[in-house]
Every structure is written in C-alpha cells, then in structure tokens.
Design a protein around this motif. Structure first.
Motif, PDB file in Angstrom:
ATOM      1  N   LYS A   1     -43.150  -5.607 -43.502  1.00 59.38           N
ATOM      2  CA  LYS A   1     -42.324  -4.603 -44.167  1.00 59.38           C
ATOM      3  C   LYS A   1     -41.958  -5.081 -45.568  1.00 59.38           C
ATOM      4  CE  LYS A   1     -40.336  -2.836 -39.867  1.00 59.38           C
ATOM      5  NZ  LYS A   1     -39.084  -2.556 -39.110  1.00 59.38           N
ATOM      6  N   ILE A   2     -42.902  -5.753 -46.214  1.00 56.30           N
ATOM      7  CA  ILE A   2     -42.650  -6.288 -47.547  1.00 56.30           C
ATOM      8  C   ILE A   2     -42.563  -5.134 -48.547  1.00 56.30           C
ATOM      9  CG2 ILE A   2     -43.551  -7.711 -49.417  1.00 56.30           C
ATOM     10  CD1 ILE A   2     -44.974  -9.390 -47.298  1.00 56.30           C
ATOM     11  N   PRO A   3     -41.429  -4.944 -49.219  1.00 55.33           N
ATOM     12  CA  PRO A   3     -41.334  -3.878 -50.214  1.00 55.33           C
ATOM     13  C   PRO A   3     -42.105  -4.246 -51.484  1.00 55.33           C
ATOM     14  CG  PRO A   3     -39.298  -5.131 -50.153  1.00 55.33           C
ATOM     15  CD  PRO A   3     -40.155  -5.669 -49.050  1.00 55.33           C
ATOM     16  N   VAL A   4     -42.700  -3.253 -52.108  1.00 58.57           N
ATOM     17  CA  VAL A   4     -43.451  -3.432 -53.344  1.00 58.57           C
ATOM     18  C   VAL A   4     -42.828  -2.520 -54.397  1.00 58.57           C
ATOM     19  CG1 VAL A   4     -45.721  -3.437 -54.443  1.00 58.57           C
ATOM     20  CG2 VAL A   4     -45.515  -3.910 -51.981  1.00 58.57           C
ATOM     21  N   PHE A   5     -42.654  -3.048 -55.605  1.00 53.40           N
ATOM     22  CA  PHE A   5     -41.919  -2.319 -56.625  1.00 53.40           C
ATOM     23  C   PHE A   5     -42.287  -2.869 -57.990  1.00 53.40           C
ATOM     24  CE2 PHE A   5     -39.417  -5.405 -54.217  1.00 53.40           C
ATOM     25  CZ  PHE A   5     -39.191  -6.399 -55.163  1.00 53.40           C
ATOM     26  N   THR A   6     -41.631  -2.415 -59.022  1.00 54.04           N
ATOM     27  CA  THR A   6     -41.703  -3.016 -60.342  1.00 54.04           C
ATOM     28  C   THR A   6     -40.281  -3.182 -60.838  1.00 54.04           C
ATOM     29  OG1 THR A   6     -42.777  -2.876 -62.520  1.00 54.04           O
ATOM     30  CG2 THR A   6     -41.800  -0.848 -61.649  1.00 54.04           C
ATOM     31  N   SER A   7     -40.103  -3.903 -61.933  1.00 56.13           N
ATOM     32  CA  SER A   7     -38.772  -4.019 -62.541  1.00 56.13           C
ATOM     33  C   SER A   7     -38.866  -3.534 -63.989  1.00 56.13           C
ATOM     34  CB  SER A   7     -38.257  -5.466 -62.494  1.00 56.13           C
ATOM     35  OG  SER A   7     -39.151  -6.346 -63.144  1.00 56.13           O
ATOM     36  N   ASP A   8     -37.812  -2.857 -64.421  1.00 59.51           N
ATOM     37  CA  ASP A   8     -37.785  -2.373 -65.795  1.00 59.51           C
ATOM     38  C   ASP A   8     -36.337  -2.225 -66.216  1.00 59.51           C
ATOM     39  OD1 ASP A   8     -38.681  -0.790 -68.295  1.00 59.51           O
ATOM     40  OD2 ASP A   8     -40.553  -1.130 -67.195  1.00 59.51           O
ATOM     41  N   ILE A   9     -36.117  -1.920 -67.501  1.00 60.89           N
ATOM     42  CA  ILE A   9     -34.747  -1.757 -67.974  1.00 60.89           C
ATOM     43  C   ILE A   9     -34.109  -0.585 -67.237  1.00 60.89           C
ATOM     44  CG2 ILE A   9     -35.224  -2.805 -70.195  1.00 60.89           C
ATOM     45  CD1 ILE A   9     -35.265  -0.036 -71.419  1.00 60.89           C
ATOM     46  N   GLY A  10     -32.812  -0.700 -66.996  1.00 64.37           N
ATOM     47  CA  GLY A  10     -32.136   0.248 -66.122  1.00 64.37           C
ATOM     48  C   GLY A  10     -32.216   1.682 -66.571  1.00 64.37           C
ATOM     49  N   SER A  11     -32.289   1.926 -67.870  1.00 61.88           N
ATOM     50  CA  SER A  11     -32.345   3.294 -68.373  1.00 61.88           C
ATOM     51  C   SER A  11     -33.726   3.914 -68.222  1.00 61.88           C
ATOM     52  CB  SER A  11     -31.904   3.346 -69.836  1.00 61.88           C
ATOM     53  OG  SER A  11     -32.711   2.497 -70.625  1.00 61.88           O
ATOM     54  N   ASN A  12     -34.732   3.149 -67.817  1.00 60.68           N
ATOM     55  CA  ASN A  12     -36.066   3.696 -67.583  1.00 60.68           C
ATOM     56  C   ASN A  12     -36.238   4.228 -66.167  1.00 60.68           C
ATOM     57  OD1 ASN A  12     -37.140   3.415 -70.101  1.00 60.68           O
ATOM     58  ND2 ASN A  12     -38.448   1.667 -69.629  1.00 60.68           N
TER      59      ASN A  12
ATOM     60  N   PHE B   1     -35.667  -1.700 -58.830  1.00 62.99           N
ATOM     61  CA  PHE B   1     -35.418  -3.037 -59.366  1.00 62.99           C
ATOM     62  C   PHE B   1     -35.128  -2.866 -60.850  1.00 62.99           C
ATOM     63  CE2 PHE B   1     -36.797  -7.633 -58.493  1.00 62.99           C
ATOM     64  CZ  PHE B   1     -35.996  -7.749 -57.367  1.00 62.99           C
ATOM     65  N   ALA B   2     -33.864  -3.020 -61.266  1.00 67.13           N
ATOM     66  CA  ALA B   2     -33.455  -2.642 -62.619  1.00 67.13           C
ATOM     67  C   ALA B   2     -32.810  -3.803 -63.354  1.00 67.13           C
ATOM     68  CB  ALA B   2     -32.485  -1.463 -62.551  1.00 67.13           C
ATOM     69  N   ASN B   3     -33.286  -4.082 -64.568  1.00 68.59           N
ATOM     70  CA  ASN B   3     -32.679  -5.089 -65.436  1.00 68.59           C
ATOM     71  C   ASN B   3     -31.502  -4.461 -66.175  1.00 68.59           C
ATOM     72  OD1 ASN B   3     -34.801  -6.714 -64.637  1.00 68.59           O
ATOM     73  ND2 ASN B   3     -35.954  -6.485 -66.523  1.00 68.59           N
ATOM     74  N   VAL B   4     -30.315  -5.007 -65.977  1.00 70.95           N
ATOM     75  CA  VAL B   4     -29.096  -4.441 -66.565  1.00 70.95           C
ATOM     76  C   VAL B   4     -28.354  -5.558 -67.297  1.00 70.95           C
ATOM     77  CG1 VAL B   4     -26.928  -3.237 -66.114  1.00 70.95           C
ATOM     78  CG2 VAL B   4     -28.938  -2.752 -64.690  1.00 70.95           C
ATOM     79  N   HIS B   5     -28.232  -5.426 -68.621  1.00 66.38           N
ATOM     80  CA  HIS B   5     -27.634  -6.488 -69.426  1.00 66.38           C
ATOM     81  C   HIS B   5     -26.487  -5.958 -70.286  1.00 66.38           C
ATOM     82  CE1 HIS B   5     -30.234  -9.873 -68.513  1.00 66.38           C
ATOM     83  NE2 HIS B   5     -31.266  -9.066 -68.570  1.00 66.38           N
ATOM     84  N   PRO B   6     -25.256  -6.278 -69.938  1.00 57.75           N
ATOM     85  CA  PRO B   6     -24.129  -5.853 -70.769  1.00 57.75           C
ATOM     86  C   PRO B   6     -24.192  -6.433 -72.179  1.00 57.75           C
ATOM     87  CG  PRO B   6     -23.423  -7.476 -69.140  1.00 57.75           C
ATOM     88  CD  PRO B   6     -24.815  -7.067 -68.768  1.00 57.75           C
ATOM     89  N   TYR B   7     -24.793  -7.611 -72.332  1.00 58.97           N
ATOM     90  CA  TYR B   7     -24.916  -8.202 -73.659  1.00 58.97           C
ATOM     91  C   TYR B   7     -25.663  -7.260 -74.593  1.00 58.97           C
ATOM     92  CZ  TYR B   7     -26.127 -11.350 -77.446  1.00 58.97           C
ATOM     93  OH  TYR B   7     -26.289 -11.895 -78.689  1.00 58.97           O
ATOM     94  N   PHE B   8     -26.775  -6.675 -74.112  1.00 61.58           N
ATOM     95  CA  PHE B   8     -27.546  -5.756 -74.934  1.00 61.58           C
ATOM     96  C   PHE B   8     -26.905  -4.367 -74.986  1.00 61.58           C
ATOM     97  CE2 PHE B   8     -31.099  -8.734 -73.769  1.00 61.58           C
ATOM     98  CZ  PHE B   8     -31.184  -9.305 -75.025  1.00 61.58           C
ATOM     99  N   GLY B   9     -25.888  -4.157 -74.173  1.00 62.48           N
ATOM    100  CA  GLY B   9     -25.091  -2.946 -74.299  1.00 62.48           C
ATOM    101  C   GLY B   9     -24.095  -3.029 -75.425  1.00 62.48           C
ATOM    102  N   GLY B  10     -23.950  -4.219 -76.020  1.00 64.98           N
ATOM    103  CA  GLY B  10     -23.069  -4.388 -77.171  1.00 64.98           C
ATOM    104  C   GLY B  10     -21.603  -4.376 -76.829  1.00 64.98           C
TER     105      GLY B  10
END
Length: 388
Positions: free
Chosen positions: A234-245, A258-267
């Motif tokens: 039951k291995i899940p398969v996915f990709t990761s990208d910036i959260g707004s994508n 799978f979402a990359n979320v960075h408050p630093y780049f949110g300014g």
C-alpha cells in the motif's frame, strides 16, 4: 494573518526557491560546478562552531573511504567517512536530541552527482543523529547511492525508521530513467517494509520541467509497477510541489498531497510564521485534500539561519530557535504531518548559489549544533502518511 495570496507566493518562490536547482543535471552547470569542486570540498570539511553531535571515534580498519560505490560485504564493516575517519555501529544517546519531529528532510552533503564522494560511513554517522530526532526521513534523489546507503544504515544500526525516496524529475529523460531503475533496484535489494511512500519529482511543476499530464502519468506508472511487483503493498506514490500549486488535478493525480510550505518565502516575521503555515496549509493543501478523501503532508517546512531577508522574514539562528519553539510542538499537537527542512547545512549550495540556499540545516555541515540552538522536546502524535 498575512493573506497567503497564491500569485505573491509564486513570485517569492521564483526569487528564492531553494530546490529549483538541487540536482546538477545540465552540461553548463556541470562545467561550472567542476570549477567549484575544490572550494565546495574545503567548505564542507571546514570546522564550524558548536558542540559535536553523535560523532564516533572508534571503528575497524578497512578500505571503504573515497567514492562510496563500494559497499563492504561484511555487515560488521569496516566503514569510513569520506575523510577517512572510522565509523562504528554504536549510538551514544545525546541528551540535547529529542525525537520531536514527525519527519526530517535528508540530503547527504557529499551526494553530489556525478562525483558522489559520499560513503556509507557518512550516512551511518548522519543517521546516528537523525534517528534521535525522528522515525521518518525524506530523500531528494536516487543518485550516489543516496537511498541505498540510507536503507543500509537503517538496517546496520537496527533503527525503527522509514524513508520517502524521490525519483528526481528535471526534464532530462536520462536522469529520470537512471533514477527510476535505481529505485526499483533498491526495492529488490531492501524490500518495501521501510518505504513510507515514494515521491516522483520535487517542484518539477514549479520549475516547468514537466507537464502536469506527463508527471501524473509517471506517478501512475511507478504505482502500477510497485503493485505488480508487490501486490499486497500500500505504498503511496505522489509528487511534491509548492503549496500554491496544489489544484484538483494535483490532488486527483497523487495518493498524498505533498506540499512544500515556507513562511520565510511568505515574507512574514518569524513570530507569526507558525500560524501563517497552519492557515496556508489548511487553505491551499490539507483542506482541499480532505474534501477529496486524500491525506496531506507538509513536505518541507523550516527557517534559514543566514542569508538575505525576504521582506519581514529574517534569516538568523535566533529566528530558527523561535520557529522551532512555535511550530514543532504545536504541529505535533495538531497531528500535522510534516518533514522538517532540513538536516544539515549544505555548503555546496552556498558556494554555487547563495548563502541562504545552504543555511537551512538544523545542524552545521560538520554535524555540530548551531550556536545556542535547543531542539524542541515533545511527542509526535500523528501516524504514518497513509493513516488519516
């Protein structure tokens, strides 16, 4: 809360995204990187401030130094780091380390293709530390024995850890084929019991190096081949990208958001970074995923300690401490699944790109503590990726 407008987020990512160039794959980059190789090596091995973490002073003699392609047939070693230091398989608990992180992103510092000067011994030393922080690691590619050495180190150290390997996607079909084949070779060698999931690419959509339909087709292909080889898995398969994508096609084409979320780049200032993250993740990622019956994971979250500022976001050791204090334990209490970015500072990124790019580690590149950093001490309450 700062309104996390998607277009503004994308603009910030385009200015400062850390991973858009993670794998050195084009001829031009290889030429420039070759010139920098000596500088990079020197930076990696230069001493930094802070107390040593999890270092090993004992081990057996042998010839496993150097390129890292030779895996000793003797399971008891000997193992050596790249600079020739012997490595043992004993772990000395460090009272400064706490298993407080749901997961941690791990990119071995010397696993830089095509040189691949990392060794199994380096990975063992890394995992002596990381296993005291988390039970889950996420990797960024298959080259340089990255996944193989990680799984071997877990086995040799008898750790209770799982891994999310990544089959890198960068628009180069040769790269993808090499890593695709290496991924399945690793499953043949190590089995699937320690595979938490598999990511097909990281930010490939953001970099526009693959079309969405092509990426989702690759995800389906990997999933189909895993199921053919291991029918009960039951291995899940996915990709990761910036959260707004994350959109409906993204959710439909993946087993896990799978979402990359960075408050630093949110300014945003670090004082509001944790709350900004929770709201952004809910609004753009976990909320839409839940509506479709899919789990969601923050695949990257962290704070840099050095480099340029992004509006109110300031890179500093003090701000890393603030973010650790305000994010980690609260995220655990909320049962949010996340992979902290990242394990160690990466001098090759600082040398090739910017100081900021190489300064996201919880630790210095020599595995020592960053000055005055205290890691959070709290319990992880969320289950594995596939558990809702």
């Amino acid at each position: 809360m700062v309104d996390p407008d998607a277009s503004e987020w994308l603009k910030k990512q385009q200015r400062a995204s850390r991973k858009t160039r993670l794998i050195v794959s084009t001829a031009g980059i290889l030429v420039i990187a070759a010139v920098l190789a000596g500088v990079i090596y020197t930076l990696i091995h230069k001493g930094t401030t802070g107390g040593a973490v999890g270092s090993s002073d004992n081990g057996n003699d042998g010839n496993n130094a150097g390129k890292g392609a030779n895996i000793p047939s003797n399971p008891d070693g000997p193992y050596y780091t790249n600079d020739g230091k012997p490595v043992s398989l004993s772990i000395t608990p460090d009272p400064r380390l706490h298993k407080s992180f749901y997961g941690v992103n791990y990119g071995p510092i010397l696993a830089l293709y095509p040189w691949c000067t990392n060794t199994l011994g380096d990975t063992i030393e890394d995992l002596k530390i990381l296993s005291q922080l988390t039970n889950r690691l996420r990797l960024y590619g298959m080259d340089c024995n990255m996944a193989n050495y990680t799984l071997l180190a877990i086995e040799l150290l008898k750790l209770n850890m799982t891994v999310v390997p990544t089959i890198w996607v960068d628009g180069n079909e040769t790269t993808y084929t090499r890593q695709y084949n290496d991924f399945f070779n690793n499953l043949d060698q190590h089995g699937i019991s320690r595979i938490e999931g598999v990511s097909v690419g990281n930010e490939a959509l953001f970099r526009k190096q693959v079309t969405p339909s092509d990426l989702y087709s690759r995800i389906a292909d990997v999933k189909s081949k895993i199921q053919a080889k291991y029918p009960n898995s039951k291995i899940p398969v996915f990709t990761s990208d910036i959260g707004s994508n994350v959109d409906q096609a993204f959710i439909a084409g993946t087993d896990v958001v799978f979402a990359n979320v960075h408050p630093y780049f949110g300014g945003v200032p670090v004082s509001t970074g944790a709350n900004w993250t929770f709201e952004f993740f809910h609004n753009f990622d976990s909320g839409p995923a839940a509506a479709a019956g899919k789990p969601a994971v923050i695949s990257e979250i962290g704070w840099p300690t050095n480099g340029a500022s992004d509006n109110a976001s300031i890179a500093s050791v003090d701000n890393l401490q603030t973010f650790l204090d305000t994010y980690v334990c609260v995220a655990n209490q909320k049962q949010i699944k996340y992979y902290y970015f990242e394990s160690f500072d990466t001098p090759w990124k600082a040398a090739y790109f910017t100081t900021l790019e190489g300064s996201w580690g919880l630790f210095n590149s020599d595995r020592s503590f960053k000055p005055n950093i205290q890691l959070p001490n709290c319990q992880v309450t969320a289950g594995g990726i596939t558990s809702m």
